[in-house]
Design an enzyme around this catalytic site. Structure first.
Site, short mmCIF file in Angstrom:
data_model
loop_
_atom_site.label_atom_id
_atom_site.label_comp_id
_atom_site.label_asym_id
_atom_site.label_seq_id
_atom_site.Cartn_x
_atom_site.Cartn_y
_atom_site.Cartn_z
N ASP A 39 0.81 -1.22 0.00
CA ASP A 39 0.00 0.00 0.00
C ASP A 39 0.84 1.27 0.00
O ASP A 39 0.31 2.37 0.09
CB ASP A 39 -0.96 0.01 1.20
CG ASP A 39 -0.23 0.07 2.53
OD1 ASP A 39 1.01 -0.13 2.54
OD2 ASP A 39 -0.88 0.32 3.56
N ASP A 171 15.30 39.05 -5.41
CA ASP A 171 14.24 39.64 -4.57
C ASP A 171 14.89 40.26 -3.35
O ASP A 171 16.09 40.06 -3.08
CB ASP A 171 13.19 38.60 -4.16
CG ASP A 171 13.81 37.35 -3.54
OD1 ASP A 171 14.76 37.48 -2.76
OD2 ASP A 171 13.34 36.24 -3.85
N LYS A 194 10.45 42.47 -6.57
CA LYS A 194 9.58 41.42 -7.11
C LYS A 194 8.35 41.25 -6.23
O LYS A 194 8.40 41.41 -5.01
CB LYS A 194 10.36 40.10 -7.18
CG LYS A 194 9.62 38.93 -7.78
CD LYS A 194 10.48 37.68 -7.71
CE LYS A 194 10.59 37.15 -6.28
NZ LYS A 194 11.34 35.89 -6.20
#
Length: 313
Positions: A39, A171, A194
């Site tokens: 599983d 940034d 930014k």
């Protein structure tokens, strides 16, 4: 270094880096059985005695992030239950580190959640490289060795003629990183103003600094979908830049990064092997990969020998 007292294991996310570190330290690769139930439930077993040993686990929590994180937690638990003297977790790239604060109401702070999970699993120490925000160190209640690939990356550029070059921070959050990089290369810096209206979507507002008739080196920590990289590159060229080269520590290169970079004017992307990179992506994206195995290996050696790590920087 007493090799009989040190054991190094990999959870499978970056076996190539794991082998390089073991080779650097001249130490055998720790044996571990890794498998899954039908599983998808993860299983692991330490396949050698670690009783009384200082153990190190190398596992970047990159894609698939959740599976690699769970494998790390299970391995930590296995080592603790096998009576390891210490479990030192080497996470070259720390997933979920970009969610280190609430930007809007009702958001989680998953960087803190992951720090709690790793600590509660039984880790004694964290070694990581260029976290998205160095302040994340404070989320852990155990020692954190925050390494930087800046020296390794800057040494690559030192071999070039850097006349008329400028360092670019993509940034405002990356200003300290770019400033440190620029200081190593003795180059000026420009900053991109930014905005990010949503995840993986960046909009450039302004270029702060002189990039006209300059060769630009963008310095970032992560390149994920390459949206920021390509947008910033276009903005720089529109403002008169002559060429653009990029460097980062973690090249995640999620879709559609490869297509964006391959079709962009970025002449080269310099990065590290903190996460595995498909050879096809390396060729298509003009990538130069630098190894951080010596950095991680020397750090492991110094931790075991109780010596200073800050001397490396």
């Amino acid at each position: 270094m007493n090799h009989s007292r040190v054991k190094i294991f990999s959870c499978g996310a970056n076996d190539a880096l794991f082998r390089e570190v073991c080779k650097f330290l001249d130490i055998h690769q720790g044996r571990m059985v890794r498998s899954s139930f039908a599983d998808g439930e993860i299983y692991c077993r330490i396949d050698e005695s670690v009783r009384g040993c200082d153990t190190f686990v190398i596992q970047p929590t990159c894609n698939p992030v959740n599976e690699n994180l769970m494998r790390l937690l299970i391995t930590i638990d296995a080592l603790k239950r096998a009576s390891a003297a210490s479990v030192n977790v080497v996470i070259p790239y720390l997933g979920y580190s970009r969610q280190e604060k609430k930007s809007q109401g009702r958001e989680p702070i998953t960087a803190k959640l992951v720090a709690n999970l790793i600590t509660c699993a039984g880790a004694n120490r964290i070694i990581t490289v260029d976290m998205h925000d160095p302040a994340i160190q404070g989320f852990f209640d155990i020692p954190v060795d925050h390494l930087s690939a800046s020296k390794r990356l800057s040494e690559y550029f030192m071999k070039r003629d850097l006349t008329n070059h400028v360092i670019i921070s993509p940034d405002t959050g990356g200003v300290l990183r770019a400033r440190s990089f620029g200081k190593r290369l003795n180059l000026p810096m420009a900053i991109i103003d930014k905005r990010r209206p949503e995840a993986n979507n960046a909009v450039v507002m302004n270029v702060v600094g002189d990039v006209n008739n300059k060769h630009c080196i963008i310095v970032d920590d992560i390149v994920d979908t390459a949206g920021t990289l390509t947008t910033v590159t276009e903005s720089l060229l529109n403002n008169g830049a002559l060429s653009v080269v990029a460097c980062c520590t973690h090249a995640l290169l999620s879709k559609p990064a490869v297509e964006r970079i391959a079709n962009s004017p970025v002449s080269e992307l310099v990065t590290t092997n903190s996460v595995p990179i498909n050879p096809d992506k390396i060729e298509k994206c003009r990538i130069k990969v630098l190894s951080i195995a010596p950095l991680i290996g020397e750090t492991i050696k110094r931790i075991f020998e109780r010596r200073s790590i800050s001397e490396l920087f």
